[in-house]
Structure formats: C-alpha cells, structure tokens
Design a protein around this motif. Structure first.
Motif, short mmCIF file in Angstrom:
data_model
loop_
_atom_site.label_atom_id
_atom_site.label_comp_id
_atom_site.label_asym_id
_atom_site.label_seq_id
_atom_site.Cartn_x
_atom_site.Cartn_y
_atom_site.Cartn_z
N THR A 191 0.82 -1.20 0.00
CA THR A 191 0.00 0.00 0.00
C THR A 191 0.86 1.26 0.00
O THR A 191 0.61 2.20 -0.75
CB THR A 191 -0.96 -0.02 1.20
N ALA A 203 -8.12 0.51 -4.46
CA ALA A 203 -7.91 -0.24 -3.21
C ALA A 203 -8.68 -1.55 -3.28
O ALA A 203 -9.88 -1.59 -3.03
CB ALA A 203 -8.38 0.60 -2.02
N VAL A 257 -9.90 -6.05 0.51
CA VAL A 257 -11.14 -5.99 1.30
C VAL A 257 -11.01 -6.81 2.58
O VAL A 257 -11.95 -6.96 3.33
CB VAL A 257 -12.35 -6.52 0.50
N GLY A 314 -12.48 2.60 -4.44
CA GLY A 314 -12.54 1.42 -3.56
C GLY A 314 -13.95 1.11 -3.15
O GLY A 314 -14.91 1.43 -3.86
N LEU A 315 -14.08 0.51 -1.98
CA LEU A 315 -15.37 0.06 -1.49
C LEU A 315 -16.41 1.18 -1.43
O LEU A 315 -17.60 0.94 -1.63
CB LEU A 315 -15.21 -0.57 -0.11
N ASP A 332 -8.52 -0.09 2.93
CA ASP A 332 -9.12 0.86 2.00
C ASP A 332 -8.83 2.29 2.48
O ASP A 332 -8.37 3.15 1.73
CB ASP A 332 -10.62 0.58 1.94
N ARG A 373 -6.71 5.47 0.91
CA ARG A 373 -7.44 6.73 0.71
C ARG A 373 -6.68 7.90 1.35
O ARG A 373 -6.56 8.98 0.77
CB ARG A 373 -8.82 6.62 1.35
#
Lengths: 444, 307
Positions: free
Chosen positions: A114, A135, A138, A160-161, A144, A148
């Motif tokens: 990351t 991202a 999960v 992402g989510l 995530d 961010r």
C-alpha cells in the motif's frame, strides 16, 4: 544498506592482498568467506552456490588479468558477477500504448504494497502522468482507508469500497476501478491488492482472475528486503501463478543486507524495478543493478545522489542561486532554502551511504536529521535584515536569537561562523568555475 | 488449551516446513553414521530454514559431539537433532493469558519494524485476554501510518476491548499516558499498546519509543510489565539485528513470531533464542482471530521435525 556485506567482502580481499597470485588455496578461503557473507545477507543457499561456482570459474580461468593484484581481481570478478546476477541494466516500467497503463501490485502481508502504491502514484504524478489508485484489499481492516489517506495526501483519486458498495469483491473493484480511470482519462491505474500467502490457493486464484480480466501491463511483486531464505520459495510461487513482470524491494533504508534481491532476480529472471528507501512517499528509487553492485562493494553510488539532488533543486532556483553566488549576495534566507531542499532528499544517513567511502569512515556515526532543526530555528529567529546582512549580528542580537530559537549564543556563533566560511568557499568556487552550478551543497 | 489441540494448530501452520525438512533430513542420514556428507546436508537444511550460519554450524557440531558418545544410527541422529533444537528453543515460561497478572493495569507494549503484524497481534492478544475474562484497553499509539487507528478500532470492536486514540500525527507518548490513565480510572486489567512500525536503525524513532515506554511508567509503577517484539517469520538474519536494537531501546521481555502459516520456516527463532536469550512467547499461525498461539519450544521442534 548492503553495508555489512561490503565489509565482509572487504575483509576477504584484505586477506587476499599481499599474496602474489590467486592460488587454489586462497581462492577456497575467499570463497568460503564470500559464501558466509552471502548467507548472512540472506542470499538463498542455492543462489549463493551458483554464484560461487561462477566466481570460481572466472577466478581460475583465463579472465584473470596480470596487471591487477589478486584482491583487485577478486573485487572485479565478484562485482561483475553481482551485476550479472542483478540483471545488468535498469528496466523501466512498461507503459501502455493506449492509456491507462494498468499496474497490479502483489505480495505477502506486510511487505509494503500500500505504501509503495502511494509512492508509485506520486512518482507518476511528478512525471506528468495522472495516476489513479484502486484499493482492492477488502480483507485487512482499514486497508481501504489507508490507501485513501495516502491518495489524499498526494491529491490522487482513490477508488474502492466507497465507490462500489461494501459487497464488492476485489475482482469487481479492480474492474470498475479501471473503468472509472479510463472514463476520467487517467494515464496510470495502480491496483493495490491484499497481502497473501503463496500457498493460499483461494487467494492466489483471486489474483489470477484479476490478471486474466484486467490484462495488467505490469505486475509488480513487492518484497520486503529483509526476507530470508524463503524469498526464493515465495517469489517462485507467485511467479508460477502470475508471471509477474518485475519486483520491488521495500524497507531498504534499514540495515537488511538485501540478499533477497539477488535471490528473487535469480529464480524468476524478472528485474527488480524499484527500491523503497524510507517512510515518506518520495522515498522511491529506480533500481540500478550496476549501482547496487557497486554499493555492495563499497564503491558508493554518486549517480543516485546527483539524481536525488536534481529532483529537489529545481533548475530555475539553481540558476538564481548561482547568480546570487556570483554577486556574493548569498544570504541566510538562501541557506535556509537549501537546507530545506536537502531535507527533502531524504534522511542524511542514506545520503551519506551513497558517497563513496563514506560507508566505512562514517560507520557508527549517527547523522541526526534534527541537527537541521536547530539550524533552521536559529535562522528563523533572525530578522529579515539580519538574514541578508549577517555582519550586523552583534552580541545582543545574537543573545536574542539564541533565546528565540531555544539555543545558546555559542550555537548561534558557530552557525554564523560556518555560514561565513561557507560564503567564502562558494565565492572561491564561483570564481573558479563560473559555469553551471546545478547543485551547490552548503556544507562539506 | 489442550496440548493436543495446540500441537495440531502448530502442525498445520508448519505443515510445509515439516514435510520438506523431514524428507530431506531422512534422506541425508540414510546411512548409519553421521558422516561429513550428512553433516553438511543437515547444516544446509538448517541454513535454508533461516537458522543462520553460526547457529547451524553450532548445532551440527554439538550433534557430532553427542553422537560420538552414543550409539549412532539414523534414528539416533534424528533424536539427537531434536534434542539439540529443543535445548535451544526451549526454556522460558509459556504465555498464559489466564495466569496471574503483574500490575493493575498490566501494561503490554508491542513493538517491531513495519509490516510484521503488530496491530493484528494486538487484536488477537486482546481476544486471548478477553476470553480469559480480562477487561482490555487498546492504546492506539501508531499515530503515524495512515489508517492505523481505524484498523485497531476494528480489532477492538471484534475483541470487545476499549480503545484510547488520538489524531493522526499526535505524540504517541501522550496517547500512551492517556491510555494508562484511562485504564486506571476504569479499573481495566490489561492495556495493550500498539506502536508505529519503525526500522530499528532509525535513531530518532527508537528514541520516540523510549519516550513512550517512559510515559507508560509515569502513571503506573513498573509499566510496561511486558514488552513484546513482533518478528515476521519470513525475515532472515536481519531479525537478529532488529531484536538487538529493539532490546537496547525497550528491554524486550518476549518475542512474537508471526506468519508461520506460510512457507517460511521460522528457523530464525533458534538464532534469536541462542544469541539473545529472549524467550519466544507467542507464534502467529494464521489470519483467524484465534490463530495466535503460546509458543512452546518442544512443540515447535516436534512440529518441525515430526515424522
């Protein structure tokens, strides 16, 4: 980095020096030492073995030059072999003919994917290729959110989510992420995936699926430079399933000897493309096999140092500075500006590590980045006039500055003195060579 | 926890290690005596398990010594090797979340380099303490890494623990202080202090850790009562350097070896035990909440060498 390996090889060669020629016996001795050094550097056992075979062949064969001492010969042979093991030349990231370029990041848990995603995005951004982060982890709590936050700090959009809804799986996130990047005309999409074990078939299948669906232009295997013997096993398993196109070594700012770099390259044949050398997002370097090999052998890495300097000292500022120097108008303001630029280049100890010979002489010396803080505080406590005309700094002014910066008058005196001798030095330099002066380091 | 169940867990975690190692050792000592070839092979196998050159050479030397005095044979060699490994790995009091705690609150400081699994270990540790009926408070002192606090929050929720946190970029020592104060006023049993990952070579970051440690002791005499260094089992010889530096800065009282469910053999445990004498207290054998296990040297060796 690689400090200890360099030291050990140095010891070997010191033993070899003073002997007239390379004999069976001293070859055996030096090879044993090299083997030990390599193993302690976490070079894989088998990789070390084949490396030693190559060195032995070269050393006893006809490539031995008469004009060199045995020590120099061994250094050359070991260096050449290291370079060839590391892959001869630097290989850049492949870019797509039709953007966006899709880059998939894979690796074990905690290897630094990351953070590397953030670094790579910043690097592309700097080079004028708008990046896009996806991202796709999960599993790890708050993964995530981590991406961010990183994306936010460098003003790069993150998908992402939140965009797909909580139920999306990583494959879905990647698919829609790339789609979104294409729509918003981003030129590079970086897919950050969850860390996983190479023996976790289900998780590996997920990556295979992402790969089949997204056709990434690059798949980068992110590896911790502290990896032990298992580097070979893990890298080859990831390679078998994903045929990654390059690797990244993280946490190279520690004292890991980084033998994993040699191992991964050797067993997969894929080049190391980047190394991460700090926690800040700008601490990313392209991997230059020849430079690293030189660094291993204590020859320093001046090229990286110059490149780093060029990144932070922009051309325009450098020219202004040069003009000032020639007019002898170099002030504390300029000094402070340069300090800040140097700080941006990375931690001091790392910079020193790149200077030839510095690794050895500075061993054990801790370079404290906080030393800069004090200098900056002193300069900040000066008035604008004092910064431009340091000659007006009398006793009471110095006392005020010391109080203001939380230092002592002695500290202030020392800085003023250093500044004056530096002024003298740069004057001499600018007279000597009135040409381009891209990088003027304010202290030696 | 039943020993059989524990052995099973470790076995599962070390399955890969076991099959490969056992097969190779068995082949190596196919003869009756420990000849040069077999000794070299065992040394090689140990080095490839990250045991390290020094430790591997010493183990093999001691194996030779042991076998000189006793009857030799494949079976005997194997038994001796197990004994040698047990002797190195063993000792130390196994971690027991149900045991009587020193200090109230009992403060556990968790340190380590980046990405070794500190936060995950804390989450699991919280669970272990909760399961044995202890109230737990987590101190989110990783104020550096993006989203470290939310990650810990999720673990706190899962384990039913309280959490004390601050803004990103806050002084970790201040958070540590607040956490202990909160634990004192809430009469909490255990405080688990999560810290930011840091490379052991960064002097200023190690200084920060010392400060966290000092501030824990300000509110609560004797805290931290336990300082756990988390090490990644995939790490090679650099783990020694890590352990040395962290020990210097924070007086490490125990090691946690994580990620033993992968292909890494975790042989570094032997090198660590041999060189530093700090006991390994826990091992991480999976991503599940209950996959943090008390370390037991004999079980570890047993699982490693089992036939």
């Amino acid at each position: 980095m690689f400090d200890r390996l360099t030291e050990r090889l140095d010891d070997v060669f010191r033993k070899l020096r003073g002997q007239g020629r390379i004999t069976e016996r001293n070859i055996d001795e030096s090879l044993r030492e090299i083997r030990r050094a390599l193993l302690e550097a976490d070079v894989n056992f088998q990789v070390a073995r084949s490396f030693l075979h190559a060195v032995r062949d070269k050393a006893t064969g006809r490539e031995v030059l008469r004009s060199l001492t045995p020590g120099q010969q061994m250094v050359k042979i070991v260096h050449d072999e290291l370079v060839s093991l590391l892959g001869r030349q630097m290989e850049p990231v492949k870019l797509a003919d039709h953007p966006p370029t899709v880059i998939l990041l894979v690796g074990l848990q905690g290897c630094g994917k990351t953070t590397f995603a953030g670094k790579l995005a910043l690097d592309f951004k700097k080079r004028g290729r708008p990046p896009f982060l996806v991202a796709a982890d999960v599993y790890r709590p708050a993964a995530d959110e981590q991406l961010r936050t990183l994306g936010g700090s460098i003003e790069v959009p993150v998908f992402g989510l939140a965009e797909t809804g909580e139920d999306a799986d990583p494959v879905e996130i990647c698919r829609r992420g790339v789609e979104a990047a294409r729509k918003s005309n981003r030129s590079v999409v970086i897919l950050d995936t969850a860390g996983r074990l190479s023996i976790d078939d289900e998780m590996m299948d997920e990556l295979v699926e992402i790969r089949a669906l997204m056709h990434p232009h690059e798949i980068l295997f992110v590896a911790d430079s502290m990896l032990g013997q298992d580097a070979v096993e893990t890298a080859s398993r990831f390679y078998e399933r994903l045929a990654f196109t390059g690797s990244v070594l993280t946490k190279m700012d520690g004292d890991a000897r980084g033998g994993a770099a040699l191992s991964i390259r050797e067993v997969t044949g894929q080049p190391v493309k980047f190394i991460c050398t700090g926690e800040g997002l700008e601490a990313l370097e392209t991997f230059h096999p020849d430079r690293i090999a030189s660094r291993i052998l204590g020859m320093g890495d001046v090229v990286s140092l110059v490149e780093k300097a060029e990144q932070v000292f922009d051309g325009e500022k450098a020219e202004k500075m040069e003009a000032k120097l020639r007019q002898e108008a170099f002030s504390f303001d300029d000094f402070r500006e340069q300090l800040q630029a140097i700080k941006k280049m990375g931690p001091l100890d790392q910079l020193m590590g790149m200077i030839p010979g510095a690794g050895k002489t500075l061993k054990g010396v801790q370079l404290d980045d906080n030393a800069f803080v004090q200098v900056e505080a002193i300069i900040n406590s000066m008035t604008a006039k004092e910064r431009v005309q340091p000659q007006i700094l009398n006793g009471s002014r110095r006392q005020r500055i010391a109080r203001g910066s939380g230092t002592t008058v002695q500290d202030v005196n020392r800085l003023v003195k250093q500044f004056q001798s530096m002024q003298k030095m740069v004057k001499q330099m600018s007279r000597m060579k009135p040409g381009r002066m891209k990088m003027s380091m304010p202290f030696a | 926890m039943a020993v059989a169940g524990l052995l099973e867990k470790v076995r599962n975690g070390l399955a890969k290690t076991r099959s490969a190692m056992v097969a190779r050792i068995t082949t190596a000592i196919s003869g009756d005596a420990l000849d040069e070839e077999a000794a070299d092979e065992i040394e090689e196998i140990l080095i490839q398990a990250d045991v390290g050159v020094d430790a591997a050479v010493e183990i093999v030397d001691r194996l030779r010594e042991r076998l000189r005095r006793a009857e030799s044979g494949a079976e005997q060699i194997f038994v001796s090797l197990r004994k040698e490994l047990c002797q190195i790995a063993g000792g130390g009091v196994p971690f027991d979340p149900g045991a009587e705690l020193t200090g109230k609150p009992h403060v556990v400081l968790v340190v380590g380099v980046n990405g070794v699994g500190k936060t995950t270990t804390i989450g699991k540790l919280a669970r272990l303490y909760r399961d044995s009926g202890r109230s737990v408070l987590l101190a989110a002192c990783d104020t550096f890494r993006a989203a470290a606090v939310p990650q810990l929050e999720i673990w706190a929720e899962r384990a039913g623990a309280n959490i004390v946190r601050a803004q990103q970029g806050a002084d970790p020592a201040a958070v540590a202080f607040d956490a202990v104060s909160a634990a004192l006023s809430r009469d909490t049993d255990v405080v688990l202090v999560d810290t930011a990952g840091r490379l052991h070579t960064k002097v200023n970051l190690m200084e920060e850790l010392k400060k966290v440690r000092r501030s824990l002791g300000k509110q609560c005499q004797g805290a931290p009562h336990e300082t756990l260094l988390v090490l990644d089992a995939t790490t090679g010889q650099n783990a020694l350097s890590q352990a040395r530096q962290f020990h210097l800065a924070t007086e490490v009282t125990g090691l946690v070896l994580t990620k033993l469910d992968g292909t890494a053999k975790g042989g570094i445990a032997f090198a660590l035990r041999r060189e530093l004498g700090i006991p390994i207290k826990l091992i991480g054998v999976g991503e599940g909440e209950d996959d943090l296990q008390p370390f037991d040297g004999e079980t570890f060796v047993e699982a490693l060498l089992e036939r």
